[in-house]
Design an enzyme around this catalytic site. Structure first.
Site, short mmCIF file in Angstrom:
data_model
loop_
_atom_site.label_atom_id
_atom_site.label_comp_id
_atom_site.label_asym_id
_atom_site.label_seq_id
_atom_site.Cartn_x
_atom_site.Cartn_y
_atom_site.Cartn_z
N SER A 9 0.86 -1.18 0.00
CA SER A 9 0.00 0.00 0.00
C SER A 9 0.89 1.22 0.00
O SER A 9 1.99 1.19 0.57
CB SER A 9 -0.87 0.06 1.26
OG SER A 9 -1.88 -0.90 1.17
N PRO A 22 22.94 6.75 -18.83
CA PRO A 22 23.98 6.99 -19.84
C PRO A 22 25.40 6.78 -19.32
O PRO A 22 26.32 6.58 -20.11
CB PRO A 22 23.75 8.45 -20.24
CG PRO A 22 22.83 9.04 -19.25
CD PRO A 22 22.08 7.91 -18.61
N THR A 66 27.98 10.82 -13.91
CA THR A 66 26.84 10.62 -13.03
C THR A 66 27.04 9.27 -12.35
O THR A 66 28.07 8.63 -12.51
CB THR A 66 25.53 10.60 -13.85
OG1 THR A 66 25.67 9.58 -14.84
CG2 THR A 66 25.30 11.92 -14.55
N GLU A 106 30.98 16.03 -23.23
CA GLU A 106 29.70 15.83 -22.51
C GLU A 106 28.69 15.26 -23.50
O GLU A 106 28.52 15.79 -24.59
CB GLU A 106 29.22 17.18 -21.94
CG GLU A 106 27.78 17.22 -21.49
CD GLU A 106 27.44 16.25 -20.36
OE1 GLU A 106 28.14 16.26 -19.33
OE2 GLU A 106 26.48 15.46 -20.52
N HIS A 113 -3.30 0.06 -3.56
CA HIS A 113 -3.33 -1.15 -2.74
C HIS A 113 -3.21 -2.32 -3.70
O HIS A 113 -3.91 -2.34 -4.72
CB HIS A 113 -4.64 -1.25 -1.95
CG HIS A 113 -4.86 -0.02 -1.12
ND1 HIS A 113 -4.25 0.19 0.08
CD2 HIS A 113 -5.58 1.08 -1.37
CE1 HIS A 113 -4.60 1.37 0.56
NE2 HIS A 113 -5.41 1.95 -0.32
N CYS A 128 -6.62 18.12 -8.60
CA CYS A 128 -7.33 19.37 -8.39
C CYS A 128 -6.90 20.31 -9.51
O CYS A 128 -5.72 20.40 -9.82
CB CYS A 128 -6.91 19.89 -7.02
SG CYS A 128 -7.47 21.52 -6.67
N ASP A 171 27.98 20.45 -16.27
CA ASP A 171 27.63 21.68 -15.54
C ASP A 171 28.76 22.70 -15.62
O ASP A 171 28.54 23.88 -15.39
CB ASP A 171 27.28 21.36 -14.09
CG ASP A 171 28.35 20.53 -13.41
OD1 ASP A 171 29.43 21.06 -13.14
OD2 ASP A 171 28.11 19.34 -13.16
N GLU A 231 -1.20 18.58 -6.43
CA GLU A 231 -2.58 18.65 -6.88
C GLU A 231 -3.47 17.65 -6.14
O GLU A 231 -4.63 17.49 -6.51
CB GLU A 231 -2.63 18.37 -8.38
CG GLU A 231 -1.83 19.32 -9.25
CD GLU A 231 -0.31 19.00 -9.30
OE1 GLU A 231 0.10 17.99 -8.69
OE2 GLU A 231 0.44 19.77 -9.93
N SER A 232 -3.00 16.96 -5.14
CA SER A 232 -3.73 16.05 -4.22
C SER A 232 -2.96 14.75 -3.96
O SER A 232 -1.96 14.81 -3.28
CB SER A 232 -5.16 15.75 -4.65
OG SER A 232 -5.97 16.83 -4.26
N1 SPD Z 1 25.40 10.93 -6.78
C1 SPD Z 1 26.12 12.04 -7.25
C2 SPD Z 1 27.19 11.76 -8.22
C3 SPD Z 1 27.54 12.99 -8.93
C4 SPD Z 1 28.73 12.93 -9.70
N2 SPD Z 1 28.91 13.96 -10.67
C5 SPD Z 1 28.52 15.25 -10.31
C6 SPD Z 1 28.75 16.23 -11.41
C7 SPD Z 1 29.26 17.52 -10.90
N3 SPD Z 1 30.03 18.19 -11.88
#
Ligand code: SPD
Length: 415
Positions: free
Chosen positions: A46, A295, A290, A238, A59, A74, A218, A53-54
């Site tokens: 559950s 990716p 990341t 990138e 379940h 809503c 970034d 919006e609500s």
């Molecule tokens: N879980 C976070 C891992 C982030 C690694 N890279 C961050 C990018 C900042 N330039």
């Protein structure tokens, strides 16, 4: 909403159901505030996703392959039928049905007057401040740990060809970039990560001239590298141009050097770029990736690191973000095992930094040396101090540099 003839295992997977419910809310255009899910013993789930919006509630009865879901919205910004379809697919339902009901007869509702000022959040009740109407929580979680930041709305939210790129306006950490729901960087603590991933190798390499950054869209890593005047070129590859776009628009202090003349910014697959690069062509390779899902998965493979080793010059250094020893223990161990197999047992070092907006706050970086560069022996403390002062660094200094390599016993044990 009724879902019949679903796959029983899917209806017993509390983590999967929570993700599917959040995804159904998101796809329908709802703003998620929080969610709570419970697994019953021996089976059944559950849970509720609270949306601006609500709510959505579910379940499940795995023993009958049946799930019932209520979606209460809503206003007219959320399309509940999108959620209906998304969940039908997620649970692999044989068939389903749904009924839409209108709630709240306008004819019976009478508007009440009240003092809006008295309902203001105490902290924001400063004369002249705008009244905040939508404080909600962003939560990054695995099945055991969650990290939440309160925010005031999304500034950017785009599904790119690779991932969901979002920027939240958080109350405590400024604008925050997330990719597929994982925190990448925030305006207020980004300097810890970006100073540590760059200055540790740069100040211990004998004479770095060419650096390669894989990922790092970034711009924070490039910004810090370009503080080193001796560097002749920084190549940054990138994969996702939407990350660059979001950062330029909403993280201007982090993206500050993305148009620097010494930066060669390439939008492409970093793995392909490394495979195509000549032997010994970079003094430093930084993998600013990341987490190893989506990716970036290919960036966590033996094949990729072997190629990085090949393109490093004789004294070249590879630095990667190597996840959290506590949060991503399995990946963390594998990373060090893999690097040591390629660079050699004594040429791979782990160092730590404290990043409050990453899960557990304890984050690690790896330093792998192809030749004679060493993260501690190679440090000229006077140079490091001068560089720190000259550039007014906010986290890195020669003391932190050395201390970062002192590992807690449980981390030593892991690697
Ligand atoms: N879980 C976070 C891992 C982030 C690694 N890279 C961050 C990018 C900042 N330039």
């Amino acid at each position: 909403m009724e879902y019949y003839d679903c796959t029983p295992e899917l209806l017993n997977d509390v983590v999967g159901i929570e993700k599917s419910m959040e995804n159904a809310a998101d796809e329908a255009g709802a703003t998620i505030i929080n969610s709570t899910f419970h697994h019953f013993s021996p089976y059944g789930v559950s849970g509720v996703v609270v949306i601006q919006e609500s709510h959505l509630a579910i379940h499940t009865w795995p023993e009958y392959g049946y799930a019932s879901v209520d979606l209460f919205t809503c206003g007219d910004t959320v399309n509940p039928w999108v959620s209906y379809q998304a969940l039908k697919e997620a649970f692999k339902a044989g068939h389903g049905s749904a009924v839409e009901l209108s709630r709240g007869e306008m004819a019976l509702l009478k508007r009440k007057n009240f003092d809006l000022q008295s309902m203001r959040d105490e902290k924001s009740a400063v004369e002249g401040d705008p009244i905040r109407t939508r404080d909600v929580w962003f939560t990054e979680r695995d099945d055991q740990i969650a990290l939440s930041l309160k925010h005031d709305g999304k500034l950017y939210d785009v599904q790119s060809d690779f991932q969901k790129v979002s920027v939240y306006k958080t109350l405590a950490y400024g604008n925050m970039l997330t990719l597929d729901g994982m925190v990448m960087t925030t305006e207020k603590d980004e300097y810890v990560y970006h100073e540590m991933i760059t200055h540790v190798p740069m100040l211990t390499h004998p004479n770095p001239k060419r650096a390669l950054v894989i990922g790092g869209g970034d711009g924070g890593t490039a910004r810090e590298l370009l503080k080193h005047e001796g560097l002749e070129e920084v190549v940054m590859v990138e994969i996702d141009e939407k990350v660059i776009e979001a950062s330029k628009m909403h993280l201007p202090t982090i993206a500050a050097a993305l148009d620097h003349p010494k930066l060669n910014l390439i939008i492409d697959d970093g793995i392909k770029y490394v495979n195509d690069s000549a032997d010994g062509s970079f003094d430093l390779v930084i993998v600013d990736s990341t987490d190893p899902v989506g990716p970036a998965e290919g960036l966590f493979t033996v094949e990729f690191y072997k190629e990085v080793h090949r393109i490093l010059s004789a004294d070249g250094i590879m630095v990667t973000q190597s996840e959290s020893p506590r949060f991503n223990s399995k990946v963390f161990k594998e990373i060090y095992q893999t690097y040591r197999g390629i660079f050699g047992q004594d040429s791979v070092h782990c160092y730590l930094a404290y990043i409050p907006t990453y899960p557990t706050g304890m984050w690690s970086f790896s330093y792998s040396s192809k030749g004679k560069a060493h993260p501690l022996v190679g440090l000229n403390e006077d140079n490091a101090t001068a560089f720190t002062n000259q550039n007014k660094l906010k986290y890195y200094n020669e003391g932190i540099h050395k201390a970062a390599f002192a590992l807690p016993s449980f981390v030593k044990e892991m690697i």
